[in-house]
Design a protein around this motif. Structure first.
Motif, PDB file in Angstrom:
ATOM      1  N   SER A  27       7.962  15.617 -15.474  1.00  0.00           N
ATOM      2  CA  SER A  27       7.622  16.780 -14.659  1.00  0.00           C
ATOM      3  C   SER A  27       6.270  16.619 -13.982  1.00  0.00           C
ATOM      4  O   SER A  27       6.012  17.228 -12.942  1.00  0.00           O
ATOM      5  N   ASP A  67      15.527  31.900 -19.963  1.00  0.00           N
ATOM      6  CA  ASP A  67      14.511  32.846 -20.261  1.00  0.00           C
ATOM      7  C   ASP A  67      14.652  33.530 -21.641  1.00  0.00           C
ATOM      8  O   ASP A  67      15.379  34.459 -21.844  1.00  0.00           O
ATOM      9  N   LYS A  93      14.511  23.849 -13.658  1.00  0.00           N
ATOM     10  CA  LYS A  93      15.225  24.797 -12.803  1.00  0.00           C
ATOM     11  C   LYS A  93      15.069  24.427 -11.344  1.00  0.00           C
ATOM     12  O   LYS A  93      14.020  23.937 -10.931  1.00  0.00           O
ATOM     13  N   GLN A 109       9.346  30.785 -18.970  1.00  0.00           N
ATOM     14  CA  GLN A 109       9.139  30.562 -17.540  1.00  0.00           C
ATOM     15  C   GLN A 109       7.916  31.325 -17.046  1.00  0.00           C
ATOM     16  O   GLN A 109       7.096  30.790 -16.286  1.00  0.00           O
ATOM     17  N   SER A 110       7.766  32.580 -17.486  1.00  0.00           N
ATOM     18  CA  SER A 110       6.629  33.395 -17.060  1.00  0.00           C
ATOM     19  C   SER A 110       5.307  32.817 -17.550  1.00  0.00           C
ATOM     20  O   SER A 110       4.319  32.766 -16.813  1.00  0.00           O
ATOM     21  N   THR A 164       8.466  35.635 -20.996  1.00  0.00           N
ATOM     22  CA  THR A 164       9.390  34.516 -21.176  1.00  0.00           C
ATOM     23  C   THR A 164       8.642  33.187 -21.046  1.00  0.00           C
ATOM     24  O   THR A 164       7.503  33.143 -20.585  1.00  0.00           O
ATOM     25  N   ALA A 197      12.796  25.580 -18.163  1.00  0.00           N
ATOM     26  CA  ALA A 197      11.886  26.142 -17.177  1.00  0.00           C
ATOM     27  C   ALA A 197      11.423  25.071 -16.185  1.00  0.00           C
ATOM     28  O   ALA A 197      11.276  25.336 -14.985  1.00  0.00           O
ATOM     29  N   ILE A 219       4.599  29.700 -18.266  1.00  0.00           N
ATOM     30  CA  ILE A 219       4.275  28.482 -17.516  1.00  0.00           C
ATOM     31  C   ILE A 219       3.623  28.850 -16.187  1.00  0.00           C
ATOM     32  O   ILE A 219       2.637  28.238 -15.765  1.00  0.00           O
ATOM     33  N   GLU A 220       4.157  29.863 -15.520  1.00  0.00           N
ATOM     34  CA  GLU A 220       3.595  30.305 -14.247  1.00  0.00           C
ATOM     35  C   GLU A 220       2.223  30.956 -14.445  1.00  0.00           C
ATOM     36  O   GLU A 220       1.286  30.704 -13.661  1.00  0.00           O
TER      37      GLU A 220
END
Length: 247
Positions: A194, A66, A247, A99-100, A97, A244, A102-103
């Motif tokens: 992915s 992150d 994980k 990761q955030s 971040t 990310a 992407i979500e």
């Protein structure tokens, strides 16, 4: 017994694909004899602007199946989806971040106040771009009580060039060093994996080539993103995205 049957089915499929490719190559004859594959930038140098694909378009084409992120430049890229994502990143404070993001952009957030960040109709918009570039076409198919819009492949040359680029990156052009890997191709491999479409590029290979390609892909997937991002001349954002996704 089930896994053995699946494995056998996969072998038959790859052999069938390999046979078809060999027959197609024979029919093309001398037309392909002078073709010499080059690096990504050199391969596309002669293409028109309309046939240069974005990474997301390439991932979609293969499927036919992150740290904080700070926007350093808000200049339009010409890609509608990317510009929309960059605008969200630029206008959001404090920074989120990788990761955030992407979500948020995929709509996988549980925060109802942030649902407006989701990129809508991504697949359809990517398909529309490929239609405009002459790679796909648009058709209406009737399914019982309703019509559905589909986008069949119309330019197989571009897809085969993409498949060949992915294959060569882990076979003939394998460098065994992520730092020397073409960064765009490296990103394509991770994103295609992915998205569960990477193996589509390897289906036409003979068994030995397939096993070698998958072995080398596994070497890339087993890399530690934190370690790779700390190396000289590494693309930190690329490895942050990889971290990310893995994980």
């Amino acid at each position: 017994m089930t896994s053995l049957t699946q494995r056998s089915s996969g072998l038959v499929q790859r052999r069938t694909e390999a046979s078809r490719n060999a027959a197609a190559d024979k029919e093309r004859g001398s037309e392909d004899e002078d073709y010499e594959p080059r690096q990504d930038e050199e391969e596309e140098k002669g293409d028109s602007k309309e046939t240069r694909l974005t990474l997301m378009e390439e991932v979609l084409l293969l499927g036919l199946k992150d740290r904080e992120v700070i926007c350093k430049s808000a200049a339009p890229t010409g890609d509608m989806l990317l510009d929309e994502a960059l605008k969200h990143i630029k206008d959001t404070q404090p920074p989120e971040t990788v990761q955030s993001w992407i979500e948020l952009l995929s709509g996988e957030t549980w925060n109802p106040l942030k649902l407006h960040y989701q990129l809508r109709n991504v697949r359809e918009r990517l398909a529309k771009n490929l239609v405009e570039k002459g790679v796909l076409t648009t058709e209406k198919q009737n399914f019982l009580l309703f019509d559905m819009t589909t986008h069949p492949l119309t330019n197989d040359t571009i897809k085969q060039r993409l498949v060949k680029k992915v294959q060569e990156s882990v076979l003939d052009k394998w460098v065994n060093d992520p730092g020397r890997f073409d960064k765009r191709v490296l990103a394509l491999i991770f994103l295609a994996h992915s998205s569960d479409v990477l193996e589509n590029a390897f289906a036409p290979l003979l068994d030995e080539q397939y096993d070698l390609a998958m072995k080398r892909v596994r070497l890339l997937l087993d890399l530690e993103p934190e370690t790779e991002s700390a190396k000289a001349n590494a693309n930190e954002l690329l490895w942050a995205v990889v971290a990310a996704f893995t994980k």
